[in-house]
Design a protein around this motif. Sequence first.
Motif, PDB file in Angstrom:
ATOM      1  N   TYR A   1      33.579  27.936  16.196  1.00 48.02           N
ATOM      2  CA  TYR A   1      32.075  28.102  16.434  1.00 48.02           C
ATOM      3  C   TYR A   1      31.529  26.888  16.541  1.00 48.02           C
ATOM      4  O   TYR A   1      30.669  26.878  17.575  1.00 48.02           O
ATOM      5  CB  TYR A   1      31.489  29.102  15.373  1.00 48.02           C
ATOM      6  CG  TYR A   1      30.093  29.316  15.448  1.00 48.02           C
ATOM      7  CD1 TYR A   1      29.489  30.406  16.283  1.00 48.02           C
ATOM      8  CD2 TYR A   1      29.113  28.305  14.720  1.00 48.02           C
ATOM      9  CE1 TYR A   1      28.111  30.440  16.482  1.00 48.02           C
ATOM     10  CE2 TYR A   1      27.825  28.568  15.003  1.00 48.02           C
ATOM     11  CZ  TYR A   1      27.205  29.693  15.905  1.00 48.02           C
ATOM     12  OH  TYR A   1      26.099  29.640  16.138  1.00 48.02           O
TER      13      TYR A   1
ATOM     14  N   PHE B   1      32.370  25.773  20.317  1.00 46.75           N
ATOM     15  CA  PHE B   1      31.936  26.582  21.425  1.00 46.75           C
ATOM     16  C   PHE B   1      30.420  26.262  21.262  1.00 46.75           C
ATOM     17  O   PHE B   1      29.703  26.522  22.474  1.00 46.75           O
ATOM     18  CB  PHE B   1      32.214  28.019  21.161  1.00 46.75           C
ATOM     19  CG  PHE B   1      33.725  28.192  21.107  1.00 46.75           C
ATOM     20  CD1 PHE B   1      34.354  27.514  22.050  1.00 46.75           C
ATOM     21  CD2 PHE B   1      34.370  29.416  20.718  1.00 46.75           C
ATOM     22  CE1 PHE B   1      35.719  27.961  22.363  1.00 46.75           C
ATOM     23  CE2 PHE B   1      35.553  29.590  20.889  1.00 46.75           C
ATOM     24  CZ  PHE B   1      36.284  29.059  21.712  1.00 46.75           C
TER      25      PHE B   1
ATOM     26  N   THR C   1      27.599  26.330  24.629  1.00 47.82           N
ATOM     27  CA  THR C   1      27.015  27.743  24.900  1.00 47.82           C
ATOM     28  C   THR C   1      26.170  28.071  23.827  1.00 47.82           C
ATOM     29  O   THR C   1      25.876  27.590  22.642  1.00 47.82           O
ATOM     30  CB  THR C   1      28.099  28.806  25.055  1.00 47.82           C
ATOM     31  OG1 THR C   1      27.516  30.119  25.454  1.00 47.82           O
ATOM     32  CG2 THR C   1      28.900  28.602  23.662  1.00 47.82           C
TER      33      THR C   1
ATOM     34  N   THR D   1      27.357  33.739  22.164  1.00 49.36           N
ATOM     35  CA  THR D   1      28.558  33.564  23.045  1.00 49.36           C
ATOM     36  C   THR D   1      29.422  32.705  22.223  1.00 49.36           C
ATOM     37  O   THR D   1      30.762  33.025  22.134  1.00 49.36           O
ATOM     38  CB  THR D   1      28.222  32.747  24.465  1.00 49.36           C
ATOM     39  OG1 THR D   1      27.172  33.725  25.277  1.00 49.36           O
ATOM     40  CG2 THR D   1      29.414  32.763  25.107  1.00 49.36           C
TER      41      THR D   1
ATOM     42  N   ALA E   1      33.117  34.272  21.004  1.00 46.00           N
ATOM     43  CA  ALA E   1      34.584  33.657  21.395  1.00 46.00           C
ATOM     44  C   ALA E   1      35.339  33.345  20.200  1.00 46.00           C
ATOM     45  O   ALA E   1      36.368  33.411  20.161  1.00 46.00           O
ATOM     46  CB  ALA E   1      34.015  32.377  22.401  1.00 46.00           C
TER      47      ALA E   1
ATOM     48  N   LEU F   1      36.660  36.394  18.483  1.00 45.02           N
ATOM     49  CA  LEU F   1      37.769  37.055  19.223  1.00 45.02           C
ATOM     50  C   LEU F   1      39.084  36.163  18.924  1.00 45.02           C
ATOM     51  O   LEU F   1      40.036  36.835  18.539  1.00 45.02           O
ATOM     52  CB  LEU F   1      37.479  37.178  20.784  1.00 45.02           C
ATOM     53  CG  LEU F   1      38.490  37.546  21.561  1.00 45.02           C
ATOM     54  CD1 LEU F   1      38.904  38.937  21.270  1.00 45.02           C
ATOM     55  CD2 LEU F   1      38.209  37.427  22.849  1.00 45.02           C
ATOM     56  N   VAL F   2      39.149  34.975  19.001  1.00 47.02           N
ATOM     57  CA  VAL F   2      40.186  34.008  18.985  1.00 47.02           C
ATOM     58  C   VAL F   2      40.823  34.429  17.574  1.00 47.02           C
ATOM     59  O   VAL F   2      42.048  34.297  17.256  1.00 47.02           O
ATOM     60  CB  VAL F   2      40.034  32.577  19.344  1.00 47.02           C
ATOM     61  CG1 VAL F   2      41.282  31.816  19.079  1.00 47.02           C
ATOM     62  CG2 VAL F   2      39.612  32.595  20.952  1.00 47.02           C
TER      63      VAL F   2
END
Length: 487
Positions: free
Chosen positions: A360, A363, A367, A371, A375, A378-379
């Motif tokens: 997090y 990312f 972003t 978002t 992401a 999910l990973v």
Amino acid sequence: MRTDPLPTLRNGPSPGTLPVRDHLPVATRPTPAPGTPATSTPAPGHPTAPGHVPLAGPAPAVSAPADPVAPVAAEPPVLDVVIPVHNEEKDLQPCVRRLHAHLVRTFPYPFRITIADNASTDSTPEAARLLAARVPQVRSVRLEEKGRGRALRTVWSASDAPVLAYMDVDLSTDLNALLPLVAPLISGHSDLAIGTRLVRGARVVRGPKREFVSRAYNLILRGSLRARFSDAQCGFKAIRRDVARPLLPLVEDSGWFFDTEMLVLAERAGLRIHEVPVDWVDDPDSTVRIVRTATDDLRGVWRVGRALATGSLPLDRLTRPFGDDPRDREIMDVPKGLARQLVGFCVVGGLSTLFYLLLYSGFRHVTGAQTANAAALLVSALANTAANRRLTFGVRGRGGAVRHQAQGLVVFGIGLALTSGSLLALDAATTRPARATELAVLVAANLAATVLRFLLFRVWVFPDRRRPDRAGAPEQPLRRAGQDDIR
């Protein structure tokens, strides 16, 4: 196969003693005539009688009286000793008679000797049939395909004896080790038992070539398959029938590697393997081809090692029926294995949370918060499902892996809804929240999602199907060694 119940065995007065029956069969020993002193001298014609000469080859098919001192097969056997043979016309009769005489003298339970002739082309089948006709407790089974492993699998799978054993026809192993071999299986202490020539206490007479090959092979097993048993090749082994039935279908080899593969699978399943140091004298006339057998064994080691490394071996079929982890023992009102699964899930969850926060943070530099959260979640969810599948719930192999990941993504969606909802609530409460505040809210939301994820994993994604319903299941899970009797 017989369907009448097996004789009930009960424990002796102290731990470790063999179960004893109330009495031996009525016809176990002849009753001496009045006034005749009791004697242990075998009757004329018995294999141990003075001056008796065992048959060296097939005799004419004439009727002969049964051995008068042998037990009458009045009840199902407790022990079934299988002798796999291929072109052994010279050694078969004297060896079987010697084994039979030894069991009559020393074994206190009903027994049976099964000659498993696998595709012999000499007069071995005739010799086996003659022995079955003349000697009580001896039977003959004919297989049209060659292979020691195939012969053992066939006979053991159909046997009604609760303890199954086998030995080589040359009887290189001293028979005094037979009772110590099967005693732990009869008592319920162990699941399998093997004779070993490679531990302290064993006395072995053989040439340097066979000694080197045997020790080198067992070193390869220890290094490649992490085997802990000491001697895979000694032709002197026993197994409980209730263990053999689910184990044998998983053993692929039908030749000499059968023993090794069976022991490796049993050890990986957590079964208890008892070892007995033996006195062993090499047979100079042995028909075993050392080079060819060693080559086939190395191919088997490669096959099993590759299966273990890739996870294609269905170890869950072994681990689940046989599992006996003390942490899994039933406690009133607590599902079996819950404590261990909670510990595993917490460890995996903690690592997954750290992984998620790192993702997090990375990312978030490129972003927005929503978002980056989606992401990272999910990973980490994919990694979390894979780790929990293997470590927490003990699911091995590739079977069902895609379905488990799909169900894990549904659980991920629920977690995403919780964490995204928490971020929306934070944005509604303040216009520009600090990064530390965002992380704190996400940690709290993830903790709530973690509890829900564990419950969904346990009851939906990885449900415990080891125990059939009491009302509709035809049989209960396999009883572990350590029970009071052998059913």
